[in-house]
Design a protein around this motif. Structure first.
Motif, PDB file in Angstrom:
ATOM      1  N   PHE A   1       0.849  -1.189   0.000  1.00 15.06           N
ATOM      2  CA  PHE A   1       0.000   0.000   0.000  1.00 15.06           C
ATOM      3  C   PHE A   1       0.884   1.238   0.000  1.00 15.06           C
ATOM      4  O   PHE A   1       2.063   1.169   0.324  1.00 15.06           O
ATOM      5  CB  PHE A   1      -0.896   0.005   1.256  1.00 15.06           C
ATOM      6  CG  PHE A   1      -1.804  -1.195   1.329  1.00 15.06           C
ATOM      7  CD1 PHE A   1      -3.070  -1.154   0.767  1.00 15.06           C
ATOM      8  CD2 PHE A   1      -1.378  -2.379   1.950  1.00 15.06           C
ATOM      9  CE1 PHE A   1      -3.899  -2.273   0.820  1.00 15.06           C
ATOM     10  CE2 PHE A   1      -2.200  -3.487   2.007  1.00 15.06           C
ATOM     11  CZ  PHE A   1      -3.467  -3.446   1.439  1.00 15.06           C
ATOM     12  N   VAL A   2       0.316   2.376  -0.401  1.00 14.23           N
ATOM     13  CA  VAL A   2       1.012   3.654  -0.192  1.00 14.23           C
ATOM     14  C   VAL A   2       0.091   4.614   0.520  1.00 14.23           C
ATOM     15  O   VAL A   2      -1.108   4.672   0.244  1.00 14.23           O
ATOM     16  CB  VAL A   2       1.471   4.350  -1.490  1.00 14.23           C
ATOM     17  CG1 VAL A   2       2.807   3.837  -1.942  1.00 14.23           C
ATOM     18  CG2 VAL A   2       0.421   4.298  -2.573  1.00 14.23           C
ATOM     19  N   GLU A   3       0.744   5.387   1.390  1.00 13.94           N
ATOM     20  CA  GLU A   3       0.001   6.395   2.126  1.00 13.94           C
ATOM     21  C   GLU A   3       0.309   7.756   1.497  1.00 13.94           C
ATOM     22  O   GLU A   3       1.461   8.115   1.319  1.00 13.94           O
ATOM     23  CB  GLU A   3       0.454   6.371   3.588  1.00 13.94           C
ATOM     24  CG  GLU A   3      -0.330   7.304   4.487  1.00 13.94           C
ATOM     25  CD  GLU A   3       0.303   7.357   5.879  1.00 13.94           C
ATOM     26  OE1 GLU A   3      -0.413   7.076   6.851  1.00 13.94           O
ATOM     27  OE2 GLU A   3       1.513   7.687   5.976  1.00 13.94           O
ATOM     28  N   ILE A   4      -0.757   8.494   1.143  1.00 11.03           N
ATOM     29  CA  ILE A   4      -0.617   9.801   0.511  1.00 11.03           C
ATOM     30  C   ILE A   4      -1.172  10.837   1.467  1.00 11.03           C
ATOM     31  O   ILE A   4      -2.225  10.625   2.072  1.00 11.03           O
ATOM     32  CB  ILE A   4      -1.432   9.866  -0.813  1.00 11.03           C
ATOM     33  CG1 ILE A   4      -1.192   8.640  -1.677  1.00 11.03           C
ATOM     34  CG2 ILE A   4      -1.167  11.174  -1.561  1.00 11.03           C
ATOM     35  CD1 ILE A   4       0.149   8.564  -2.318  1.00 11.03           C
ATOM     36  N   LYS A   5      -0.469  11.983   1.618  1.00 12.96           N
ATOM     37  CA  LYS A   5      -0.868  12.949   2.646  1.00 12.96           C
ATOM     38  C   LYS A   5      -1.252  14.310   2.084  1.00 12.96           C
ATOM     39  O   LYS A   5      -1.235  15.300   2.803  1.00 12.96           O
ATOM     40  CB  LYS A   5       0.269  13.116   3.656  1.00 12.96           C
ATOM     41  CG  LYS A   5       0.457  11.882   4.532  1.00 12.96           C
ATOM     42  CD  LYS A   5       1.510  12.146   5.599  1.00 12.96           C
ATOM     43  CE  LYS A   5       1.322  11.189   6.779  1.00 12.96           C
ATOM     44  NZ  LYS A   5       2.319  11.428   7.819  1.00 12.96           N
ATOM     45  N   ARG A   6      -1.507  14.403   0.775  1.00 10.48           N
ATOM     46  CA  ARG A   6      -2.029  15.672   0.258  1.00 10.48           C
ATOM     47  C   ARG A   6      -2.981  15.390  -0.894  1.00 10.48           C
ATOM     48  O   ARG A   6      -3.050  14.259  -1.394  1.00 10.48           O
ATOM     49  CB  ARG A   6      -0.930  16.642  -0.171  1.00 10.48           C
ATOM     50  CG  ARG A   6       0.138  16.048  -1.069  1.00 10.48           C
ATOM     51  CD  ARG A   6       0.915  17.120  -1.822  1.00 10.48           C
ATOM     52  NE  ARG A   6       0.138  17.532  -2.991  1.00 10.48           N
ATOM     53  CZ  ARG A   6       0.684  18.041  -4.092  1.00 10.48           C
ATOM     54  NH1 ARG A   6       2.000  18.206  -4.177  1.00 10.48           N
ATOM     55  NH2 ARG A   6      -0.073  18.380  -5.124  1.00 10.48           N
ATOM     56  N   SER A   7      -3.657  16.398  -1.304  1.00  4.56           N
ATOM     57  CA  SER A   7      -4.650  16.204  -2.358  1.00  4.56           C
ATOM     58  C   SER A   7      -4.031  16.576  -3.715  1.00  4.56           C
ATOM     59  O   SER A   7      -3.106  17.396  -3.794  1.00  4.56           O
ATOM     60  CB  SER A   7      -5.878  17.054  -2.005  1.00  4.56           C
ATOM     61  OG  SER A   7      -6.335  17.774  -3.099  1.00  4.56           O
TER      62      SER A   7
END
Lengths: 429, 429
Positions: A131-137
């Protein structure tokens, strides 16, 4: 008997020669041999560049709409469902909350609308999945190089007549030109005249000099983009010389002689022009050096009679022969490029005729400055090694001073000009 | 796994590479093949130039002392006792009130100390003899080109490491160099990496691009003065790639790979460097484009890992490979020439790293100005065809505006610089 000659203004002389300019033909050449040649056709894009939407970075391709609410406090987790390198195509449509590991240059998978740079994604392995965690839109189109954003299919990218440099080669390769249409090089014959000339390996003799002009012109011909053909020295007999010229004209596209054509020289050239039935376009020009430069025309071929003085010969070649070669190579700006500069040294000689001082460019804080390249006589040879420009000093003045604006004709430029022959800056503005 | 790389300042990166610069060897070449090559020895004058006192004009050689009282009202008549053309030597000492008809370039006869230009002498035929009437007085040395006035025997005229232009050829010929000592060209191997690459004659496929970088580099190598050797595309297998590199290194003086070396690429290069035992000098530079440029060193050979992006590859070549080639050719100013100019357009991109914008020089009234050559992305290819300079925009700034002073690195210059890597102009002075 002294013949009276009327000096022609330099621009008229060049115009008379250019009236006989002609285009050459084209030939196809493998791309790995094309560097330094001249394009004989426009280069046209056969595809969009980029040819497909692609990733400019290593990272993860995602659907931007999945990140509308994403923030540092509210990260979104995507499942990595595949990996594509440059050259591969992801086979499936990417679904919500899926991501594809993507390499620089790879095609954006169907369904994806943005790329997250590798540095901004945190990989998480869990239950045999990644999985990857993304922290912005992300916005639609973020970090995507779009098809056609650089070049559209059908665009003309480089015009015919352009010299092929490494960047042009890159374009030719990009658009699949494994064979390149290039201008065929004209063949320029060179005959040396003058009984004072020694071959390079002959011992020096009193009163004689080594034949330096021929070798210089052979190099100038190459630099101008043509094929030089050295045809040797004139014999001492007029009949033999005449048949040497007749014979030369069969082998070449243009013919250069160096030496002779001075008033009163032991010089067969005027007789040879007459016996050929060649039209002499002029035999004296209002310029220094090279005032005795003569050009004749015979059966669609130009005969250039350049001075025997090295500097005069050098200048005559660049002003008259070079544009004829460049026109033959389809260049629409065949003349030397003209630019404004500042004179970097006093030039105290009076100037009855327009003078082309062999000069060197120096740059002072972005200000183009030119200084004479050394010993300035028409017979000078050593200054030519350092010459990268002609400083144009129009005639009818007493002297030029350091700091005055002057016009230059550039010798190391690859662009040229359409017609530099108008309104040179006189001594005082 | 993401490798952390520390970007090296550009000047340190260049210095690390130049620590391994080495000179090549020399070879002898016939003068007619020497144009465009580089001198491997200084050119020394083997004689004075002029080699003897000679006449720069057509006219009459006289003893100036015979004209002390001569004037328009008091003309002097000389008897013409002979005639010499260039290459001949007058056999006798000239006596009072004698004159010798002399052609341009001919040696001044013994006893004579001045030359009267043809236009200023009136010929008179009488009693089977020829006379000339002179109407002004002459000083000793008037209209004589003196032995050695241009060059003295033994002078060094052009330094080793200089590119041979037509003017240098003229000097070589003048001083009898029928064979010229030139720098042997190094052989530079090129291997393309990247499974997305198509050969030029392969049909286009989804996700793939044509191999333009290899051809571009082959041309850049030629332009820089070396011999390119294209070694094809890497195979897909690491072991095969490794032996391809081993094999390549046996055939070349330096090796370039293009593509790969991005963080996270499918990239064998780091493994290959490791297996070779090569020392990686750096693998990230604080510059745009080309930050992933990698250079390694193995057994006295440099391996240049240039980016797969065309613009990044182009810049990496000119900054790192070109000076190594030029040093090999004995050039003591192997780097690109740096000059000051004015930025001709706004450049609004923020600049974390020093940026080398592909630019084009324009001249405004003698003021050097540079404008970006078009589409500015590291993947851009079309702008390269028009690029003749890099506009150096140091990092750490938000934007650059039209009219600001900037530094350029010139791509079409033949002079180069010793070391351009210091104190570039930042955004605001």
């Amino acid at each position: 008997m002294v013949e009276k000659r009327v000096p022609l203004p330099i621009e008229e002389a060049v115009r008379k020669v250019m009236d006989f300019a002609k285009h050459g033909t084209k030939e196809m050449l493998s791309i790995d041999l094309a560097y330094g040649r001249v394009l004989a056709d426009d280069i046209k894009a056969d595809q969009d560049i980029p040819a497909f939407d692609r990733s400019p970075y290593d990272g993860f391709a995602i659907r931007s709409e999945d990140t509308i609410l994403t923030s540092n406090e509210n990260p979104t987790i995507f499942e990595v469902v595949g990996e594509i390198g440059a050259g591969s195509v992801f086979p499936n449509e990417v679904e919500p909350l899926q991501a594809v590991r993507i390499m620089t240059g790879a095609q954006i998978p169907q369904g994806c609308t943005a790329v997250v740079m590798l540095e901004l994604a945190k990989e998480i392995k869990s239950v045999g999945k990644t999985f990857v965690e993304i922290k912005r839109s992300y916005q639609k189109g973020d970090n995507i190089s779009f098809q056609g954003e650089e070049t559209h299919k059908g665009d003309i990218l480089v015009k015919k007549g352009t010299e092929i440099n490494p960047g042009v080669i890159a374009l030719l390769a990009t658009f699949g030109y494994s064979q390149v249409p290039v201008a065929k090089k004209p063949v320029i014959g060179v005959i040396a005249t003058g009984s004072e000339l020694l071959d390079l390996d002959e011992p020096l003799e009193p009163g004689k000099i080594r034949n330096s002009n021929s070798y210089m012109i052979l190099a100038q011909i190459q630099k101008a983009g043509a094929i030089p053909k050295y045809l040797g020295k004139f014999s001492d007999d007029l009949d033999t010389c005449f048949s040497e010229v007749q014979n030369a004209l069969k082998q070449v596209d243009f013919l250069i002689t160096t030496g002779g054509v001075s008033v009163g020289d032991y010089d067969y050239l005027p007789d040879i022009y007459a016996r050929l039935g060649a039209t002499v376009l002029f035999n004296k020009i209002a310029m220094r050096p090279g005032s005795v430069t003569t050009v004749a025309h015979f059966e669609n071929k130009l005969l250039f009679g350049l001075s025997g003085n090295p500097s005069a010969c050098f200048v005559g070649f660049e002003l008259f022969v070079r544009p004829i070669i460049q026109s033959y190579l389809f260049n629409e700006t065949p003349h030397l490029k003209r630019v404004r500069a500042i004179l970097g040294e006093n030039f105290p000689k009076p100037n009855p005729f327009t003078r082309f001082v062999r000069g060197k460019i120096v740059y002072h804080e972005g200000q183009l400055t030119a200084i004479p390249a050394g010993f300035d006589k028409s017979s000078a040879v050593s200054s030519l090694a350092y010459t990268d420009t002609f400083i144009v000093l129009p005639g009818g003045t007493r002297k030029y001073e350091k700091g005055m604006p002057v016009d230059l004709l550039l010798l190391e430029d690859h662009e040229g000009s359409k017609w530099p022959w108008h309104d040179f800056i006189p001594a005082y503005k």
